[in-house]
Scaffold this motif. Sequence first.
Motif, short mmCIF file in Angstrom:
data_model
loop_
_atom_site.label_atom_id
_atom_site.label_comp_id
_atom_site.label_asym_id
_atom_site.label_seq_id
_atom_site.Cartn_x
_atom_site.Cartn_y
_atom_site.Cartn_z
N PRO A 34 -13.15 10.49 -3.89
CA PRO A 34 -14.21 11.75 -3.32
C PRO A 34 -14.27 11.39 -2.09
O PRO A 34 -15.66 11.72 -1.55
N HIS A 35 -13.59 11.45 -1.48
CA HIS A 35 -13.21 11.91 -0.36
C HIS A 35 -14.04 11.07 0.72
O HIS A 35 -15.60 11.46 1.62
N TYR A 36 -14.42 9.97 1.21
CA TYR A 36 -15.28 8.95 1.74
C TYR A 36 -14.94 8.97 3.40
O TYR A 36 -14.24 9.87 4.08
N SER A 37 -16.35 9.06 4.14
CA SER A 37 -16.23 9.56 5.24
C SER A 37 -15.62 7.51 5.71
O SER A 37 -15.85 7.01 5.72
N VAL A 38 -14.65 7.87 7.17
CA VAL A 38 -13.67 7.46 8.09
C VAL A 38 -14.78 6.52 9.16
O VAL A 38 -15.09 5.30 9.39
N LEU A 39 -15.85 7.20 9.24
CA LEU A 39 -17.10 7.14 10.49
C LEU A 39 -18.14 5.61 9.85
O LEU A 39 -17.87 5.25 9.92
N ALA A 40 -18.51 6.18 8.94
CA ALA A 40 -19.68 6.10 8.23
C ALA A 40 -20.00 4.80 7.03
O ALA A 40 -20.33 3.69 6.91
N ASP A 41 -18.18 5.26 6.20
CA ASP A 41 -17.69 4.59 5.36
C ASP A 41 -16.92 3.28 5.02
O ASP A 41 -16.41 3.27 5.94
N ALA A 42 -17.75 1.78 4.59
CA ALA A 42 -16.79 1.16 4.53
C ALA A 42 -15.35 1.88 3.12
O ALA A 42 -15.26 2.04 2.97
N GLU A 43 -14.43 0.78 4.63
CA GLU A 43 -12.76 1.06 3.53
C GLU A 43 -13.48 0.63 2.04
O GLU A 43 -12.00 1.09 1.66
N SER A 44 -13.89 -0.40 1.67
CA SER A 44 -14.22 -1.10 0.75
C SER A 44 -14.57 -0.16 -0.32
O SER A 44 -14.41 -0.16 -1.70
N ASP A 45 -15.26 1.30 0.15
CA ASP A 45 -15.77 1.58 -1.20
C ASP A 45 -14.74 2.99 -1.71
O ASP A 45 -14.74 3.31 -2.24
N LEU A 46 -13.62 2.70 -0.76
CA LEU A 46 -12.18 3.42 -1.80
C LEU A 46 -11.60 2.78 -3.00
O LEU A 46 -10.76 3.46 -3.96
N PHE A 59 -5.66 -4.09 -1.89
CA PHE A 59 -6.36 -5.31 -1.73
C PHE A 59 -5.52 -7.21 -1.82
O PHE A 59 -5.20 -7.39 -1.30
N LEU A 60 -5.13 -7.06 -3.15
CA LEU A 60 -4.31 -8.36 -3.61
C LEU A 60 -2.53 -7.75 -2.77
O LEU A 60 -2.24 -9.21 -2.41
N GLY A 61 -1.77 -6.88 -2.29
CA GLY A 61 -0.88 -6.35 -1.21
C GLY A 61 -1.11 -7.19 0.07
O GLY A 61 -0.30 -8.14 0.70
N ARG A 62 -2.66 -6.97 -0.03
CA ARG A 62 -3.13 -7.83 1.78
C ARG A 62 -2.68 -9.27 1.48
O ARG A 62 -2.67 -10.02 2.77
N ALA A 63 -3.40 -9.57 0.39
CA ALA A 63 -3.59 -10.91 0.22
C ALA A 63 -2.26 -11.84 0.44
O ALA A 63 -2.36 -13.09 1.13
N VAL A 64 -1.47 -10.74 -0.13
CA VAL A 64 0.31 -10.97 -0.38
C VAL A 64 1.05 -10.97 0.98
O VAL A 64 1.52 -12.20 1.01
N THR A 65 0.28 -10.52 1.77
CA THR A 65 1.39 -10.19 3.13
C THR A 65 0.97 -11.45 4.28
O THR A 65 1.63 -11.98 4.73
N SER A 66 -0.69 -11.76 3.54
CA SER A 66 -1.10 -12.72 4.38
C SER A 66 -0.13 -14.13 4.15
O SER A 66 -0.40 -15.05 4.72
N PHE A 102 -11.47 -7.23 -7.06
CA PHE A 102 -12.50 -8.53 -8.77
C PHE A 102 -13.33 -7.95 -8.43
O PHE A 102 -13.53 -7.97 -9.41
N PHE A 103 -13.94 -7.63 -7.68
CA PHE A 103 -15.68 -7.35 -7.38
C PHE A 103 -15.74 -6.42 -6.62
O PHE A 103 -15.98 -6.04 -5.51
N PRO A 104 -16.11 -4.88 -7.29
CA PRO A 104 -15.85 -4.14 -6.71
C PRO A 104 -17.18 -3.91 -5.77
O PRO A 104 -17.81 -4.35 -5.57
N THR A 105 -17.34 -3.09 -4.42
CA THR A 105 -18.61 -2.92 -3.74
C THR A 105 -19.15 -1.78 -4.36
O THR A 105 -19.28 -1.59 -5.20
N ASP A 106 -20.95 -2.32 -3.76
CA ASP A 106 -21.89 -1.19 -4.26
C ASP A 106 -22.00 -0.13 -3.29
O ASP A 106 -21.71 -0.19 -1.83
N ILE A 107 -21.59 0.89 -4.13
CA ILE A 107 -21.89 2.16 -3.28
C ILE A 107 -23.30 2.70 -2.84
O ILE A 107 -24.19 3.29 -4.09
N PRO A 108 -24.07 2.79 -1.74
CA PRO A 108 -25.44 2.68 -1.07
C PRO A 108 -25.66 4.22 -1.76
O PRO A 108 -24.74 4.84 -1.53
N GLU A 109 -27.34 4.45 -1.94
CA GLU A 109 -26.70 6.01 -2.39
C GLU A 109 -26.77 6.77 -1.25
O GLU A 109 -26.81 7.09 -0.19
N VAL A 110 -26.95 8.44 -1.84
CA VAL A 110 -26.53 9.12 -1.10
C VAL A 110 -27.99 9.47 0.62
O VAL A 110 -27.32 9.29 1.72
#
Length: 212
Positions: A34-46, A59-66, A102-110
């Motif tokens: 849904p085209h989240y904002s790079v400036l305002a929206d957290a990466e987790s919103d993706l 996110f799992l891939g980042r864990a493997v990378t670490s 495994f625990f998605p973020t909560d998207i704030p209201e508009v």
Amino acid sequence: MQSRARARRSLALIAMAGVVLYVLVDVVLQLLPPHYSVLADAESDLAVGPFGWIMSLNFLGRAVTSAALAAALLITLPRTIRRDVGLVILALAGLCSAVLAFFPTDIPEVSGTGVAPTTSGGVVHLVAASTGFVLALVACWVLTVESRRGQARIDRPTALAVGLATLGAALLLGTITALPALLGLAERICLVGILGWVFVTASLVRSGQFAV
């Protein structure tokens, strides 16, 4: 010794590839609905939306990378208390990234701003994300100091990455408390610094520039 060298190079290459793949996936998802904002929206919103499952895998891939970088440094750096502490912190940061899948973020209201969670899963996500950023930043500092021990100065790419991560963390704290409209940008600056540090450190390990 040859087997250790091969393992070190392979693990470092996995970490480097993991960083590149993570960034590419992030960029592609940013261009999709849904085209989240790079400036305002957290990466987790993706991770919320029709293509959110891809970000969860990222996110799992980042864990493997670490984990790959931690393993590479484990067989590369001489054993010291500071090395062991840094590796544990890095591994825990990776674990926090896995939790996000495994625990998605909560998207704030508009009309809302900020990252205040509204569900128990959102609380877990926020705690894991915040903890992961802090742990990753601490790991950057501890392992950088340890890996460059005895040298006159830290090399420029590593110093730049650590500095960018630290700046991003400071900006992130500021946006959370005072300027939520730029939270997404601050988070991404911090993330670029951390991922840059992982890539640079892995490349140094792979090229054999750390003492074994």
